[in-house]
Write an enzyme that holds these catalytic residues in place. Structure first.
Site, PDB file in Angstrom:
ATOM      1  CD  GLU A  98      -3.031  -0.713  -0.062  1.00 51.35           C
ATOM      2  OE1 GLU A  98      -3.074   0.434  -0.543  1.00 51.35           O
ATOM      3  OE2 GLU A  98      -3.742  -1.635  -0.488  1.00 51.35           O
ATOM      4  CB  CYS A 138     -14.291   2.064 -14.703  1.00 51.66           C
ATOM      5  SG  CYS A 138     -15.365   3.507 -14.764  1.00 51.66           S
ATOM      6  CB  CYS A 156     -18.141  -2.316 -17.683  1.00 53.70           C
ATOM      7  SG  CYS A 156     -18.730  -1.817 -16.037  1.00 53.70           S
ATOM      8  CB  CYS A 185     -22.864   2.777 -16.218  1.00 49.59           C
ATOM      9  SG  CYS A 185     -21.715   4.162 -16.070  1.00 49.59           S
TER      10      CYS A 185
END
Length: 306
Positions: free
Chosen positions: A41, A197, A207, A213
């Site tokens: 991270e 996306c 998608c 969407c």
């Protein structure tokens, strides 16, 4: 859009897509452990996966626990960070490792508040590690997640320029109620933003939720602002990066030789910093603990710290 039926559909489809299409990344493997997740991270902040993978792998082989990293000279930590950029992250990660080793028995703490107390760990990183390493259903919101939420629910091409309270509220409202599903949802939406996306060339045909969407339903309107990338050529970031690359390779370098040697190495491109910019960048590296200056000899020397 955010009715319970539609929200449950989003959870099922996006999590299902992730199960079959998500990348097999080492920090996602069950055997990775919380330390590996924390390292990933920190490294992934403003840095793509393809650049992080080899550095993370070498890092974890060399320093498999926080105590291992904490005991290393800072110069070696900076060298190992290589060209990931923003090398202050390396020193902050080492400081976090020292705190984990000294205060937490060499075990990464498992709650967001405890993680947030570590050096260099912000709100996003604390939530992400608590979620991905310990299965705690924290609300994780990065740029990819914000972009998916903006398009899928709000009907906008891009999220706001910086995280807003409304975006956090939306992310919280979209979270599944079951903890395991909620943690998977965070990873799934993040991956959907990274692979499908995307900011510039979304692959709507692939998608799993394209037909619901809001952005597509609105005719895919243009962004409500013009995104601007971070400049690099001629900036202090470029000059600092060129100095750090030279120090990593050469160790100690006479201060006055650095501009010429950095130019010869090609790290400055066509840019040639004036004395004011060079001195400002050196002072910044010294203040950040990324370099040390030795004035004992006939000419000043710059080197990596300690």
């Amino acid at each position: 859009m955010s009715t319970p039926v539609i929200t449950a559909t989003l959870h099922r489809r996006i999590n299902g897509w992730f199960e079959s299409e998500g990348r097999a990344l080492p920090w996602r493997e069950p055997e990775c452990g919380a330390w590996g997740v924390l390292v990933s991270e920190i490294m992934l902040q403003q840095t793509p996966v393809v650049r992080v993978l080899p550095v993370w792998t070498a890092w974890m082989e060399r320093w498999p626990t926080p105590r291992d990293l904490a005991a290393e000279p800072p110069a070696e930590v900076i060298r190992a960070w290589g060209r990931l950029g923003y090398p202050r992250r390396a020193l902050r990660l080492q400081a976090a490792a020292a705190q984990i080793a000294g205060r937490h028995g060499n075990m990464v703490p498992d709650t967001a508040p405890e993680l947030l107390a570590l050096p260099g760990v912000g709100t996003y990183t604390a939530a992400a590690v608590a979620c991905f390493a310990f299965g705690r259903p924290e609300v994780v919101v990065d740029t990819n997640i914000r972009r998916v939420h903006a398009r899928l629910v709000s009907g906008r091409a891009l999220p706001e320029k910086s995280l807003t309270a409304a975006e956090m509220d939306l992310a919280r409202d979209l979270m599944p109620g079951e903890p395991d599903e909620a943690c998977r949802w965070n990873a799934s939406v993040m991956e959907l933003g990274a692979l499908i996306c995307t900011a510039r060339s979304p692959r709507c045909g692939q998608c799993p939720v394209a037909e619901v969407c809001a952005w597509r339903e609105a005719g895919m309107p243009e962004p409500h602002y013009r995104p601007t990338g971070q400049a690099w050529a001629g900036t202090d970031r470029q000059v600092r990066g060129a100095i750090m690359a030279l120090l990593r390779d050469a160790g100690r370098v006479p201060l006055g030789e650095i501009p010429e040697r950095a130019a010869a190495a090609g790290t400055l491109g066509a840019h040639r910093p004036d004395s004011a910019q060079f001195e400002r960048c050196v002072a910044g590296l010294l203040a950040d603990g990324l370099a040390s200056r030795d004035d004992e000899g006939p000419e000043p020397l710059l080197s990596l710290p300690g």
